[in-house]
Design a protein around this motif. Sequence first.
Motif, PDB file in Angstrom:
ATOM      1  N   CYS A   1      37.990  37.151  36.062  1.00  0.00           N
ATOM      2  CA  CYS A   1      39.435  37.199  35.922  1.00  0.00           C
ATOM      3  C   CYS A   1      39.937  35.833  35.443  1.00  0.00           C
ATOM      4  O   CYS A   1      39.601  34.816  36.040  1.00  0.00           O
ATOM      5  CB  CYS A   1      40.075  37.554  37.263  1.00  0.00           C
ATOM      6  SG  CYS A   1      41.857  37.316  37.274  1.00  0.00           S
ATOM      7  N   PRO A   2      40.715  35.805  34.358  1.00  0.00           N
ATOM      8  CA  PRO A   2      41.200  34.512  33.853  1.00  0.00           C
ATOM      9  C   PRO A   2      42.117  33.811  34.844  1.00  0.00           C
ATOM     10  O   PRO A   2      42.304  32.601  34.761  1.00  0.00           O
ATOM     11  CB  PRO A   2      41.995  34.894  32.595  1.00  0.00           C
ATOM     12  CG  PRO A   2      41.608  36.290  32.272  1.00  0.00           C
ATOM     13  CD  PRO A   2      41.161  36.935  33.552  1.00  0.00           C
ATOM     14  N   LYS A   3      42.665  34.555  35.801  1.00  0.00           N
ATOM     15  CA  LYS A   3      43.612  33.956  36.739  1.00  0.00           C
ATOM     16  C   LYS A   3      42.898  33.423  37.985  1.00  0.00           C
ATOM     17  O   LYS A   3      43.020  32.256  38.317  1.00  0.00           O
ATOM     18  CB  LYS A   3      44.634  35.021  37.153  1.00  0.00           C
ATOM     19  CG  LYS A   3      46.075  34.516  37.110  1.00  0.00           C
ATOM     20  CD  LYS A   3      47.006  35.584  37.636  1.00  0.00           C
ATOM     21  CE  LYS A   3      48.273  35.653  36.806  1.00  0.00           C
ATOM     22  NZ  LYS A   3      49.056  36.846  37.149  1.00  0.00           N
ATOM     23  N   CYS A   4      42.112  34.302  38.670  1.00  0.00           N
ATOM     24  CA  CYS A   4      41.517  33.912  39.954  1.00  0.00           C
ATOM     25  C   CYS A   4      40.023  33.659  39.858  1.00  0.00           C
ATOM     26  O   CYS A   4      39.401  33.209  40.815  1.00  0.00           O
ATOM     27  CB  CYS A   4      41.808  34.963  41.011  1.00  0.00           C
ATOM     28  SG  CYS A   4      40.902  36.506  40.764  1.00  0.00           S
ATOM     29  N   GLY A   5      39.419  33.986  38.703  1.00  0.00           N
ATOM     30  CA  GLY A   5      37.994  33.750  38.544  1.00  0.00           C
ATOM     31  C   GLY A   5      37.112  34.806  39.178  1.00  0.00           C
ATOM     32  O   GLY A   5      35.901  34.784  39.024  1.00  0.00           O
TER      33      GLY A   5
ATOM     34  N   CYS B   1      44.582  40.423  41.069  1.00  0.00           N
ATOM     35  CA  CYS B   1      45.708  39.982  40.245  1.00  0.00           C
ATOM     36  C   CYS B   1      46.353  41.110  39.456  1.00  0.00           C
ATOM     37  O   CYS B   1      47.409  40.916  38.836  1.00  0.00           O
ATOM     38  CB  CYS B   1      45.275  38.891  39.275  1.00  0.00           C
ATOM     39  SG  CYS B   1      44.351  37.571  40.047  1.00  0.00           S
ATOM     40  N   GLY B   2      45.724  42.260  39.403  1.00  0.00           N
ATOM     41  CA  GLY B   2      46.294  43.357  38.619  1.00  0.00           C
ATOM     42  C   GLY B   2      46.002  43.177  37.138  1.00  0.00           C
ATOM     43  O   GLY B   2      44.919  42.711  36.775  1.00  0.00           O
ATOM     44  N   GLU B   3      46.982  43.494  36.282  1.00  0.00           N
ATOM     45  CA  GLU B   3      46.802  43.335  34.834  1.00  0.00           C
ATOM     46  C   GLU B   3      46.906  41.860  34.477  1.00  0.00           C
ATOM     47  O   GLU B   3      47.905  41.220  34.771  1.00  0.00           O
ATOM     48  CB  GLU B   3      47.907  44.077  34.065  1.00  0.00           C
ATOM     49  CG  GLU B   3      47.761  45.575  34.072  1.00  0.00           C
ATOM     50  CD  GLU B   3      49.032  46.288  33.580  1.00  0.00           C
ATOM     51  OE1 GLU B   3      49.978  45.607  33.110  1.00  0.00           O
ATOM     52  OE2 GLU B   3      49.065  47.513  33.671  1.00  0.00           O
ATOM     53  N   VAL B   4      45.888  41.327  33.822  1.00  0.00           N
ATOM     54  CA  VAL B   4      45.918  39.925  33.417  1.00  0.00           C
ATOM     55  C   VAL B   4      45.693  39.851  31.901  1.00  0.00           C
ATOM     56  O   VAL B   4      44.663  40.318  31.415  1.00  0.00           O
ATOM     57  CB  VAL B   4      44.828  39.103  34.137  1.00  0.00           C
ATOM     58  CG1 VAL B   4      44.918  37.633  33.746  1.00  0.00           C
ATOM     59  CG2 VAL B   4      44.936  39.277  35.648  1.00  0.00           C
TER      60      VAL B   4
END
Length: 819
Positions: free
Chosen positions: A485-489, A443-446
């Motif tokens: 990762c808060p986005k993809c876990g 996701c890059g920067e999250v």
Amino acid sequence: DEQYDPRAIQDKWQARWAELNPFAAAETASDDRERRYALDMFPYPSGDLHMGHAEAFAIGDVVARYWFQRGYNVLHPIGWDSFGLPAENAAIKRDSHPAEWTYANIDTQAASFQRYAPSFDWSRRLHTSDPEYYKWTQWLFLRFYERGLAYRKGGLVNWCPNDQTVLANEQVVAGNCERCGATVERRLLTQWYFKITEYAERLLDDMAQLEGEWPERVLLMQRNWIGRSEGADVQFVIEGRDEPVTVFTTRPDTLFGATFFVVAADAALADEICAPEQRAAFEAYREQVSRESEIDRLSTEREKTGVFLGRYAINPVNGERMPVWASDYVLAEYGHGAIMAVPAHDQRDLDFARRFELAVRVVVETGDADPAETGVATAGEGTLVNSGPLDGLAKSEAIRRITEILAEKDLGGAAVNYRLRDWLLSRQRFWGAPIPIIHCESCGEVPVPDEQLPVRLPEGVRGADLAPKGVSPLASVADWVNVDCPKCGGAARRDTDTMDTFVDSSWYYFRYCSPGYEGGPFDVEQVRKWMPIDQYTGGVEHAILHLLYSRFFTKVLYDMGMIDFTEPFSRLLNQGQVILNGKAMSKTTGNLVDLGEQIAEYGVDVVRLAMIFSGPPEDDIDWADVSPSGMAKFLSRVHRLAADVASPAGTDPASGDTALRKITHRTIDEVTKLVESKRFNVAIARVMELVSAARKAIDSGPGAADPAVREAAETVTVLLSLFAPYTAEETWEVLGRTAPLAKDNWPVADPALLVQDSVTCVVQVAGKVRDRLEVSPEIAADELERLALASDKVRAALGGAGVRKVIVRAPKIVNIVPS
Ligand code: ANZ
Ligand code: ZN
């Protein structure tokens, strides 16, 4: 007679004030008194308070106490700027956690402040290193990030080899680290920046609001730091390169005089276009340049250096081939990192041309001697020559014309350039607010979600864990760094850098308006009530960095719709420094006065009074020239005055002595104006005069029982409460007054007592002063003329001659013109 005992008075009132908390700002919605916000630059907790603090906080307190006395609802908070490198260095040395040193020092300073007694609202105290505070620093970072105002980029940065961390340009002083003095290096690193350059124009324009309210020199420093230049962009084709290269110039009129082209040696462009046969020379040169500071590079004293890149640029207006060089005097980060060189009219270019035997062509005839011969470039006004369509034009017309031509032909056009760079905010250190970003492979920067803030610093990191390694100590704390990762876990890593402490101090004054607020960095309603700040007091060392960053933050908050003003500090006062024997105080040279010792010897009030009395607040104070014992004597005279009034010697209760009352009321009037205009030292001198007048009235006048003497003594006490609060509170009590003195007691001068009895009128005959008359200030012009003409001296001067004309400026001047 009671004896004046400063120490006993201090202990007594310190305890009572702690109980009463008289300086808490009133918060109730029903309080409709006028509000004032007095702010002192908050301290860094490096050991105990020192003489510099004593001065700054004494000055700031005069303003705040005056407002309290005037009956305003005053906000005068205190807190600590408690993140930063020294705590980390101390922790390494002591094998402890930076928090231990930090909070121990805060306790020490807080205790010293309690004793020194600035009129703080202690209930609003904050520390930027508390998670409750830095949670909101992180929250603000994320709002900046969302707006595209926080971003990461790779680039050359200032690196302190000793502190093993990057430094902002502002923290590099003459090529050295501001903190430790080590020679700063340049390194290629990826770092976080705030896009302050997007606000350059507004930072400049909004200074109009500060004109006359901030010291002129601070405005000038800010203006120079932002460094706006007007000129033009010009595009040059480089042979063999598809994309043209743009340069910025303030002198597009000299375009026909460009004889070579220079690229910053450390710019990517130099590396890209360097011809193979020049590569070895170029790389050796670039290596040399990487060790130079920006100051060195811009120095006009040094001999110019550079290498030919083996390539040619084409002048867009005359098709000439110009050799392309790389040099250090062109900066990679200014303008476009490349320039057209016009040696006849730019001294740096001329020095370079003479060193490397490049052509010099005059294109502006100024009447000065040929630069190629004299070595002095001509920059003045003149007429264009050797310049095709510009020939015969004056410089300013030529600038306008060539800018039009460039725009028409799509070769450039008018441009504005700023010296201001984006704010490098990431630090590879532990003791700061962690940057709330997570890096994920997919996701890059999250951004860390708001509800997970604060990203707390890990505990258990201490001593050697903090030793500089070039990467943040946070990078080695595995269970802190590795997160989902808060986005993809998926597996991801926290950003391990922390924020520059200037981020913390860019918004602390907003937090004071609602320090416990949990719904955001501040309660919008409270900020609307209290801000902007009416008076900000602090050292001139913050003239650029802190003030510029705070102004930037304020503008971003305005754009976010959180506040309705664009400048945070309506008025600014920079106090001078406390020096000793003509030199800066310093631990290493032993040229030092210890605040604690001074207070132990003389008491708080004497130190405060001496600080303020020594001169205008902006001036440096040389403690060697200060007389604390003189101040001590004065305060004991004040105390004796009060004691005499409290126990009068039994004279008759006559109505108040008018002469003394007039002095008292004139003092009230003058001191009020002097405090308003920050001439505090003169205000103290006036109070001293009133003390003398009251003493005289007791000893050789109407005596201590006269009501005018009591009025004088009470006035002295209230006026003095701004400068010597302990003594004033005590004498107030001695005078039999019980309500706390510190608030709502400012006296009002009776206008009837301010009227002067007489003024001196100067009488001139034929321009020469011949007599002086004592007259009523309200005298009518015809009455004054009659008196003047009746004067014996005037008649003698006229010697029988007639009078042609009488010019009367009542009540001060009469001018008689003889016939
Ligand atoms: C040609 C020229 C002719 C210039 C002339 C000046 C006088 P300020 O006022 O500071 O904005 N310049 C542009 N980019 C530069 C860089 N990256 N590093 C060093 N110098 C740079 O100065 C703008 C001028 O500084 C520009 O105008 C350029 O030189 C130089 F008679 O262009 B001039
Ligand atoms: Zn992810």
